[in-house]
Scaffold this active site. Structure first.
Site, PDB file in Angstrom:
ATOM      1  N   LEU A 126     -11.620 -14.052  13.398  1.00  0.00           N
ATOM      2  CA  LEU A 126     -12.765 -13.483  14.110  1.00  0.00           C
ATOM      3  C   LEU A 126     -13.588 -12.572  13.209  1.00  0.00           C
ATOM      4  CD1 LEU A 126     -14.410 -12.811  16.680  1.00  0.00           C
ATOM      5  CD2 LEU A 126     -12.653 -11.107  17.237  1.00  0.00           C
ATOM      6  N   THR A 127     -12.953 -11.593  12.575  1.00  0.00           N
ATOM      7  CA  THR A 127     -13.652 -10.590  11.775  1.00  0.00           C
ATOM      8  C   THR A 127     -14.364 -11.212  10.577  1.00  0.00           C
ATOM      9  OG1 THR A 127     -12.044  -8.909  12.425  1.00  0.00           O
ATOM     10  CG2 THR A 127     -13.355  -8.449  10.470  1.00  0.00           C
ATOM     11  N   ILE A 158      -7.920 -11.617   7.409  1.00  0.00           N
ATOM     12  CA  ILE A 158      -7.247 -12.523   8.337  1.00  0.00           C
ATOM     13  C   ILE A 158      -5.740 -12.516   8.071  1.00  0.00           C
ATOM     14  CG2 ILE A 158      -7.150 -14.859   9.246  1.00  0.00           C
ATOM     15  CD1 ILE A 158      -9.820 -13.268   9.694  1.00  0.00           C
ATOM     16  N   THR A 159      -4.992 -12.004   9.041  1.00  0.00           N
ATOM     17  CA  THR A 159      -3.543 -11.878   8.919  1.00  0.00           C
ATOM     18  C   THR A 159      -2.878 -13.244   8.874  1.00  0.00           C
ATOM     19  OG1 THR A 159      -3.588  -9.781  10.128  1.00  0.00           O
ATOM     20  CG2 THR A 159      -1.479 -10.912   9.997  1.00  0.00           C
ATOM     21  N   GLN A 339       5.722  16.324   7.690  1.00  0.00           N
ATOM     22  CA  GLN A 339       5.742  17.784   7.584  1.00  0.00           C
ATOM     23  C   GLN A 339       7.154  18.339   7.724  1.00  0.00           C
ATOM     24  OE1 GLN A 339       2.935  18.991   6.738  1.00  0.00           O
ATOM     25  NE2 GLN A 339       3.319  21.200   6.737  1.00  0.00           N
ATOM     26  N   GLY A 342       8.909  17.987   4.603  1.00  0.00           N
ATOM     27  CA  GLY A 342       8.386  18.776   3.490  1.00  0.00           C
ATOM     28  C   GLY A 342       8.064  17.892   2.303  1.00  0.00           C
ATOM     29  N   GLU A 366      -7.668  -4.778  15.975  1.00  0.00           N
ATOM     30  CA  GLU A 366      -7.784  -5.151  17.391  1.00  0.00           C
ATOM     31  C   GLU A 366      -8.607  -4.127  18.179  1.00  0.00           C
ATOM     32  OE1 GLU A 366      -4.646  -7.036  19.411  1.00  0.00           O
ATOM     33  OE2 GLU A 366      -3.663  -7.736  17.588  1.00  0.00           O
ATOM     34  N   SER A 369     -10.314   2.930  17.375  1.00  0.00           N
ATOM     35  CA  SER A 369     -10.230   3.948  18.434  1.00  0.00           C
ATOM     36  C   SER A 369     -11.599   4.222  19.030  1.00  0.00           C
ATOM     37  CB  SER A 369      -9.638   5.243  17.867  1.00  0.00           C
ATOM     38  OG  SER A 369      -8.263   5.073  17.556  1.00  0.00           O
TER      39      SER A 369
END
Length: 385
Positions: A126-127, A158-159, A339, A342, A366, A369
């Site tokens: 698609l992309t 494409i994966t 974190q 460390g 997919e 955000s």
């Protein structure tokens, strides 16, 4: 609609996959990272276990998991390196889902049994270089030529393109209609003349997962290669495919939260500073508590959303919300895990370093955000959420 297997059978399957992840995949995470390739013996074992057919209907040789069950399995795969799940992803998700939804009987019979066995790998194309978040304006075109179409264009990131024997390709077939109405979904064999797979991309994380450009240079396919043999339904089909895919990604992120919490807890109990384990310090406890709370929220949201999908056959806004929340949450959990470790968290010998890089992609593919925010807000403002 859902294709339930009985509870006892599913529990056995779930337990088997959990053992496989713990005993075979997790011990091979470092090897995967170093070699940037899934060991072929692991691929063979995945085929033998039927993992490539988890969501393909039983009448075509698959297991036929519904969305609730698939979400549970995705959470299990979230406990190990993402590349292992990515190898299966296109066969059990976006690569085959359109064929399952709208393929003709002949199309299903030709491809689904081979996809379920893992003999055939598929990819979802698609992309494009200039159209990622705006697929309605894609430029790959399929020009009618007698009883055939000639497909030309370039697809990006494409994966599983290197392994794919079948591509689901979104291409423009109507050059007068508006964006979404002009797109059709084609089933294109990986060995079709004029189809070229580019070199494997170098990525920030998810080593062992292969993505590549795919170039189509007047690739000839029959009109019967359109999924469902009805032009102009490709964009809507892609959006329908992505709904369930987003639930899967949210579930995957949830499982990763759980693994990351386990890693930070184990390290905090054993790492000593100022004469006692760092787990006894409240600031460390705060990071663990925040991470566990977000994990529980992700888990509840995924389970509810998968249930809605199974019960109604759709969950567009809910799937976007689940994908948005869970993938953002796992980014925060991964950051806290580093974190807590460390300086050790910045070293590749610790799993949290790899997870920190790997989870970053979940907020992009997919639907980023920001795209999820737009989709959610649009439905809420329309009063349809």
């Amino acid at each position: 609609m859902s294709q339930d297997i009985d509870d006892d059978t599913f529990q056995q399957l779930r337990d088997m996959i959990q053992r496989f992840v713990i005993e075979r995949l997790m011990p091979n995470e470092t090897r995967l990272e170093i070699e940037d390739e899934i060991p072929e013996e692991i691929v063979t074992e995945m085929r033998e276990l039927g993992l490539f057919g988890l969501t393909i209907p039983p009448e075509y040789g698959g297991i036929g998991l519904n969305a609730r069950q698939e979400a549970q399995i995705a959470q299990i795969f979230g406990h190990t390196a993402l590349a292992f799940r990515s190898l299966l992803a296109t066969n059990i998700g976006i690569g085959a889902r359109g064929l399952i939804f709208e393929g003709t009987d002949a199309q299903k019979e030709a491809y689904l049994p081979r996809l379920a066995s893992g003999e055939l790998m598929c990819a979802f194309a698609l992309t494009e270089p200039d159209t990622g978040s705006d697929p309605a304006n894609l430029t790959t075109k399929a020009v009618r030529d007698g009883d055939d179409y000639l497909i030309s264009g370039t697809k990006r990131y494409i994966t599983n393109a290197e392994r794919a024997g079948l591509f689901t390709v979104m291409a423009r077939t109507d050059f007068d209609a508006p964006g979404a109405e002009a797109i059709s979904a084609f089933l294109v064999p990986g060995d079709a003349p004029g189809l070229t797979v580019g070199k494997k991309d170098r990525k920030m994380g998810q080593r062992g997962t292969t993505t590549s450009d795919v170039v189509f240079d007047k690739v000839r396919v029959p009109a019967s290669a359109i999924i469902g043999e009805t032009p102009g339904r490709g964009f809507r089909l892609a959006m329908r495919v992505l709904d369930r895919g987003r639930i899967h990604i949210a579930a995957l992120a949830t499982g990763m939260c759980d693994r990351l919490i386990s890693e930070m807890v184990e390290y905090a109990k054993n790492r000593r500073q100022f004469g006692k384990p760092i787990a006894e310090y409240q600031l460390i406890q705060g990071m663990i508590a925040d991470s566990y709370t977000e994990y529980r929220a992700c888990k509840a949201l995924v389970e509810e959303t998968a249930g809605i999908y199974d019960d109604t056959g759709a969950a567009r806004t809910e799937a976007s919300a689940a994908k948005y929340f869970a993938t953002e949450a796992v980014g925060r959990v991964a950051d806290r895990a580093v974190q807590v470790h460390g300086g050790a968290g910045y070293m590749s010998e610790y799993p949290v370093e790899r997870f920190y890089r790997d989870v970053r992609l979940l907020r992009i593919y997919e639907g980023t955000s920001q795209i999820q925010q737009l989709l959610i807000a649009r439905q809420v403002l329309k009063g349809e959420a």
